[in-house]
Design an enzyme around this catalytic site. Sequence first.
Site, mmCIF file in Angstrom:
data_model
loop_
_atom_site.group_PDB
_atom_site.id
_atom_site.type_symbol
_atom_site.label_atom_id
_atom_site.label_comp_id
_atom_site.label_asym_id
_atom_site.label_seq_id
_atom_site.Cartn_x
_atom_site.Cartn_y
_atom_site.Cartn_z
ATOM 1 N N LYS A 76 10.812 2.546 -9.916
ATOM 2 C CA LYS A 76 11.468 3.796 -10.336
ATOM 3 C C LYS A 76 11.670 4.722 -9.137
ATOM 4 C CE LYS A 76 9.876 3.732 -15.037
ATOM 5 N NZ LYS A 76 8.668 3.828 -15.826
ATOM 6 N N ASP A 96 3.197 -3.219 -3.695
ATOM 7 C CA ASP A 96 3.745 -2.903 -5.024
ATOM 8 C C ASP A 96 5.130 -2.268 -4.874
ATOM 9 O OD1 ASP A 96 1.378 -3.796 -6.167
ATOM 10 O OD2 ASP A 96 0.426 -1.843 -5.982
ATOM 11 N N THR A 120 -0.179 -15.293 2.123
ATOM 12 C CA THR A 120 -1.016 -14.469 1.248
ATOM 13 C C THR A 120 -1.007 -15.127 -0.138
ATOM 14 O OG1 THR A 120 0.634 -13.025 0.227
ATOM 15 C CG2 THR A 120 0.007 -12.497 2.476
ATOM 16 N N GLU A 121 -1.856 -14.607 -1.047
ATOM 17 C CA GLU A 121 -1.869 -15.145 -2.413
ATOM 18 C C GLU A 121 -0.476 -15.018 -3.048
ATOM 19 O OE1 GLU A 121 -4.559 -13.134 -1.524
ATOM 20 O OE2 GLU A 121 -6.322 -14.357 -2.001
HETATM 21 N N1 SAM Z 1 -1.487 -8.370 -0.133
HETATM 22 C C1 SAM Z 1 -1.879 -9.241 -1.231
HETATM 23 C C2 SAM Z 1 -0.996 -10.443 -1.284
HETATM 24 O O1 SAM Z 1 0.036 -10.464 -0.610
HETATM 25 O O2 SAM Z 1 -1.350 -11.412 -1.959
HETATM 26 C C3 SAM Z 1 -1.858 -8.463 -2.553
HETATM 27 C C4 SAM Z 1 -0.526 -8.006 -3.037
HETATM 28 S S1 SAM Z 1 -0.640 -6.967 -4.507
HETATM 29 C C5 SAM Z 1 0.958 -7.017 -5.155
HETATM 30 C C6 SAM Z 1 -0.679 -5.339 -3.803
HETATM 31 C C7 SAM Z 1 -2.082 -4.834 -3.547
HETATM 32 O O3 SAM Z 1 -2.006 -3.604 -2.851
HETATM 33 C C8 SAM Z 1 -2.869 -4.569 -4.823
HETATM 34 O O4 SAM Z 1 -4.123 -5.186 -4.739
HETATM 35 C C9 SAM Z 1 -2.970 -3.044 -4.876
HETATM 36 O O5 SAM Z 1 -4.138 -2.597 -5.523
HETATM 37 C C10 SAM Z 1 -2.952 -2.703 -3.400
HETATM 38 N N2 SAM Z 1 -2.447 -1.340 -3.141
HETATM 39 C C11 SAM Z 1 -1.284 -0.814 -3.587
HETATM 40 N N3 SAM Z 1 -1.157 0.457 -3.192
HETATM 41 C C12 SAM Z 1 -2.269 0.752 -2.472
HETATM 42 C C13 SAM Z 1 -2.734 1.923 -1.811
HETATM 43 N N4 SAM Z 1 -2.035 3.058 -1.819
HETATM 44 N N5 SAM Z 1 -3.912 1.875 -1.164
HETATM 45 C C14 SAM Z 1 -4.656 0.723 -1.147
HETATM 46 N N6 SAM Z 1 -4.265 -0.411 -1.777
HETATM 47 C C15 SAM Z 1 -3.099 -0.408 -2.430
#
Ligand code: SAM
Length: 225
Positions: free
Chosen positions: A124, A120, A195-196
Amino acid sequence: MRLRNIPRAEGTLQAHKIVIKRPEDQKGCWRQVFGNKHPVRIEVGTGKGRFILNMAKENPDINFVGIERYSSVLLRAVEMYDTDEFKDLQNVRFICIDARRIEEVFGHDEVERIYLNFSDPWPKARHAKRRLTSVEFLERYEKVLMPFGRLEFKTDNTELFNFSLEQMKEAGWTLQCFTYDLHHNEEMNQGNIMTEYEEKFSQKGNPINKLIAVRRQAASQPGTI
Ligand code: SAM
């Protein structure tokens, strides 16, 4: 990731053998979880699991742990594991925690490699510490990564990528290589597992950035300042 609460998620994860329920109890003992001495690699923010399940399938001599903080998202990974393609894999587990707790779950030097995929962006500035490649997170990773353990990061978000390159430098990590266009970099793209998000964004024409960095070495180790 857009999130829809799925009421059955918690119960399904609790009942599934592939999900480690009290991961803090396994700290320092992950080899016992897998019943072998193979190295342990983790993916932080594993999402719906496509990357880690395919990595586990292609690398039977490596153990993989997928970390995802939302049960409704991890449910999808567990459902993918249950398909014929992955259901016999012995070398993968999932845990549902916030990665800020990573030091409670993995012991010193217990992790050989960390994968971060399409983390993510937290655009900000006041949320910069939440980015999974921030100095704050790199310090957490250092506590669990073995010496010379490495981190691999992919994203289509160039601002986040440039921020991450800076953070690696600031935290004293060694950058081994990086590219702003992974899919056209023959060497770095070799054996790449999509990845997805990678598939979604590359189909839109977004170039994919990737970096590989090696953990800062502890000051007490020979050869370090
Ligand atoms: N890695 C996958 C992909 O590339 O398709 C998912 C990408 S998605 C944008 C980011 C994922 O990271 C989300 O499912 C989110 O819930 C998880 N995530 C973000 N911050 C996290 C944290 N501090 N601890 C565990 N999971 C986290």
